[in-house]
Design a protein around this motif. Sequence first.
Motif, PDB file in Angstrom:
ATOM      1  N   ASP A 266       3.293  -0.343  -3.634  1.00 35.98           N
ATOM      2  CA  ASP A 266       3.369   1.008  -3.425  1.00 35.98           C
ATOM      3  C   ASP A 266       4.221   1.458  -2.214  1.00 35.98           C
ATOM      4  O   ASP A 266       4.477   0.689  -1.397  1.00 35.98           O
ATOM      5  CB  ASP A 266       2.000   1.593  -3.017  1.00 35.98           C
TER       6      ASP A 266
ATOM      7  N   LEU B 151       5.361   4.192   0.701  1.00 34.75           N
ATOM      8  CA  LEU B 151       5.102   5.347   1.646  1.00 34.75           C
ATOM      9  C   LEU B 151       6.595   5.639   1.701  1.00 34.75           C
ATOM     10  O   LEU B 151       7.547   4.991   1.744  1.00 34.75           O
ATOM     11  CB  LEU B 151       4.595   5.220   2.765  1.00 34.75           C
TER      12      LEU B 151
ATOM     13  N   TYR C 159       0.876  -7.270   3.351  1.00 37.25           N
ATOM     14  CA  TYR C 159       1.186  -6.016   4.069  1.00 37.25           C
ATOM     15  C   TYR C 159       1.792  -6.230   5.094  1.00 37.25           C
ATOM     16  O   TYR C 159       1.397  -7.264   6.118  1.00 37.25           O
ATOM     17  CB  TYR C 159      -0.346  -5.518   4.288  1.00 37.25           C
TER      18      TYR C 159
ATOM     19  N   ILE D 181      -5.768   0.344  -4.546  1.00 36.70           N
ATOM     20  CA  ILE D 181      -5.472   1.270  -3.611  1.00 36.70           C
ATOM     21  C   ILE D 181      -6.699   2.391  -3.641  1.00 36.70           C
ATOM     22  O   ILE D 181      -6.569   2.890  -4.358  1.00 36.70           O
ATOM     23  CB  ILE D 181      -4.100   1.763  -3.561  1.00 36.70           C
TER      24      ILE D 181
ATOM     25  N   LYS E 161      -6.935   4.585  -1.033  1.00 42.02           N
ATOM     26  CA  LYS E 161      -6.451   5.661  -0.014  1.00 42.02           C
ATOM     27  C   LYS E 161      -5.093   5.313   0.643  1.00 42.02           C
ATOM     28  O   LYS E 161      -4.987   3.930   1.141  1.00 42.02           O
ATOM     29  CB  LYS E 161      -7.345   6.175   0.959  1.00 42.02           C
ATOM     30  N   GLU E 162      -4.125   6.226   0.746  1.00 43.99           N
ATOM     31  CA  GLU E 162      -2.838   5.910   1.649  1.00 43.99           C
ATOM     32  C   GLU E 162      -3.108   6.773   2.969  1.00 43.99           C
ATOM     33  O   GLU E 162      -3.424   8.019   2.613  1.00 43.99           O
ATOM     34  CB  GLU E 162      -1.628   6.302   0.514  1.00 43.99           C
ATOM     35  N   ASN E 163      -2.623   6.091   3.840  1.00 41.84           N
ATOM     36  CA  ASN E 163      -2.680   6.866   5.142  1.00 41.84           C
ATOM     37  C   ASN E 163      -0.995   7.187   5.434  1.00 41.84           C
ATOM     38  O   ASN E 163      -0.448   6.314   5.832  1.00 41.84           O
ATOM     39  CB  ASN E 163      -3.214   6.147   6.152  1.00 41.84           C
ATOM     40  N   PHE E 164      -0.909   8.497   5.518  1.00 38.97           N
ATOM     41  CA  PHE E 164       0.476   8.690   5.627  1.00 38.97           C
ATOM     42  C   PHE E 164       0.827   8.994   7.264  1.00 38.97           C
ATOM     43  O   PHE E 164       0.011   9.293   7.897  1.00 38.97           O
ATOM     44  CB  PHE E 164       1.035  10.088   4.880  1.00 38.97           C
TER      45      PHE E 164
ATOM     46  N   SER F 220       0.924   4.305   9.669  1.00 40.85           N
ATOM     47  CA  SER F 220       0.665   4.611   8.448  1.00 40.85           C
ATOM     48  C   SER F 220      -0.122   3.229   7.908  1.00 40.85           C
ATOM     49  O   SER F 220      -0.241   2.366   8.436  1.00 40.85           O
ATOM     50  CB  SER F 220       1.846   4.882   7.513  1.00 40.85           C
TER      51      SER F 220
ATOM     52  N   TYR G  29      -3.057   1.757   4.355  1.00 44.65           N
ATOM     53  CA  TYR G  29      -3.624   2.041   3.331  1.00 44.65           C
ATOM     54  C   TYR G  29      -5.204   1.525   3.577  1.00 44.65           C
ATOM     55  O   TYR G  29      -5.394   0.771   4.409  1.00 44.65           O
ATOM     56  CB  TYR G  29      -3.242   0.926   2.202  1.00 44.65           C
TER      57      TYR G  29
END
Length: 126
Positions: A58, A60, A75, A90, A92-95, A109, A111
Motif C-alpha cells: 500500500d 501513502l 515496514y 491492513i 487502518k492507515e495513519n496519514f 504516518s 498503519y
Amino acid sequence: MKSKLLILAGMLLFCQLSFSLSCMYRGYLKENNKVFYVHGKDKEELKNIDYKTFEVVDSLPHFDLLAKDKKNVYYQGKVIKGVNPKTFKIVKENFPPDKGPWKYGCGSSGYIIEDKGIQYELKEVF
C-alpha cells in the motif's frame, strides 16, 4: 501595490518549495535484481528478499512504507516478525497530519495491521 503582491506571491511560493523539500521520499526501489529502501539520500540494500515476489502493499502519498514478499512483511525496510504475508490485512492507515492551507503534510504516518487476531501498530521512524 503590484510590487507588494509580487513579493507576497514570491514568499508564498518559497515557503511551499521549502516545505515540499522537507518531505523527502521514503520507499522501496527495485533495481538490478536487488531491493533497496530509500530514505531521502540514503539507500540501503535489503538482504534475503525474494525479488520476484517483492511488492509494495500500500502506498501513502509519496511514501511506500509497507511491502511484502513470499516470506515476510516489511515496514520501512525492516521485517515485521510474526506476520504472515499471505494472511495479514491492513486495519487502518495513519496519514501524515494536515499542514498549511494546502492540506498536505509529511511526518509521522503508518498503519495498524492484523494477522491471526493480533494487531500491530506500525509508526514511521525517521
